[in-house]
Design a protein around this motif. Structure first.
Motif, PDB file in Angstrom:
ATOM      1  N   SER A 187       0.725  -1.160   0.024  1.00 18.46           N
ATOM      2  CA  SER A 187      -0.092  -0.323  -0.142  1.00 18.46           C
ATOM      3  C   SER A 187       0.891   1.271   0.196  1.00 18.46           C
ATOM      4  CB  SER A 187      -0.885  -0.100   0.917  1.00 18.46           C
ATOM      5  OG  SER A 187      -1.583   1.098   1.579  1.00 18.46           O
ATOM      6  N   GLU A 220      -1.588  -4.621  -3.200  1.00 21.61           N
ATOM      7  CA  GLU A 220      -2.313  -3.735  -1.573  1.00 21.61           C
ATOM      8  C   GLU A 220      -2.983  -2.349  -1.503  1.00 21.61           C
ATOM      9  OE1 GLU A 220      -0.379  -4.606   1.348  1.00 21.61           O
ATOM     10  OE2 GLU A 220       0.195  -7.099   0.909  1.00 21.61           O
ATOM     11  N   ALA A 221      -4.131  -2.055  -0.934  1.00 19.39           N
ATOM     12  CA  ALA A 221      -4.863  -0.890  -0.862  1.00 19.39           C
ATOM     13  C   ALA A 221      -4.642  -0.393   0.429  1.00 19.39           C
ATOM     14  CB  ALA A 221      -6.456  -1.382  -0.198  1.00 19.39           C
TER      15      ALA A 221
END
Length: 221
Positions: A187, A220-221
């Motif tokens: 992220s 990934e956020a």
């Protein structure tokens, strides 16, 4: 993992989309891109996203990759996003479509580093009430792979790498004419920056001049 499990994982990735320019030697799994784009589309007021796919604008005009690509990967070239959506009746459809198109363009460029030149939208329904966003099936889980050997450890330690993955067989695939590495990006890191860091780290660890390609299987956020 059985052969059937391996096939399901591979199919779950969707198309392998060219990431950045041909010289970057990188690809992004369509499923990873779709997860990010769908999240952005869901945030557009009055819009309920449906089917969302990515493809080359003109496969015949796509150029050759600079390094050997992963199996069935699309060649480098501009991409098109194709998306269906439902919209509320009180919002003019051209306005809703314009906001959605701009959001998808921005996300593709700023969050995924994809070369998207077209966004084709199709209105599938007009809603009398605010959209209820269907959760749908979760994206296929991308299992982390433990780093092995100098190349694996070099790749896993590159800035922005969340972990290695092994959807196509092994996290690091060695061939006589190239090396391919699979990663998930962490992220807050842009995929293309991560890819370039991985290539630099792996090239240094190899020290034999073989070109390096990178496949991003999850963002990934």
């Amino acid at each position: 993992m059985t052969t059937a499990d391996a096939v399901r994982r591979r199919l779950g990735l969707g198309r392998l989309l060219p990431l950045g320019e041909a010289a970057d030697g990188a690809w992004l799994a369509e499923q990873a891109a779709e997860t990010v784009l769908r999240s952005v589309a869901t945030g557009v007021p009055g819009v309920a996203p449906g089917r969302l796919r990515l493809a080359l604008v003109d496969p015949d005009a796509a150029g050759p990759p600079a390094v050997p690509p992963p199996p069935s990967a699309l060649p480098p070239g501009p991409l098109r996003i194709e998306a269906d959506f439902a919209a509320v009746a009180w919002e003019p459809l051209p306005v809703a479509a314009s906001v959605l198109r701009a959001s998808l363009f921005t996300a593709a460029e700023n969050l995924l580093d994809l070369r998207v030149s077209e966004v084709d939208l199709l209105v599938t329904d007009v809603l009398d009430a605010g959209p209820e966003i269907a959760q749908g099936a979760p994206p296929p889980e991308v299992q982390p792979a433990a780093p092995k050997g100098p190349v694996g450890w070099a790749a896993s330690g590159a800035p922005g790498v969340a972990h290695l993955t092994a959807t196509l067989g092994t996290a690091v695939h060695f061939a006589p004419d190239h090396v391919r590495v699979e990663v998930a990006t962490a992220s807050g890191h842009r995929p293309l920056e991560v890819v370039r860091a991985v290539r630099e780290a792996v090239t240094a660890a190899l020290a034999d001049g073989r070109p390096v390609s990178v496949l991003v299987t999850a963002v990934e956020a």
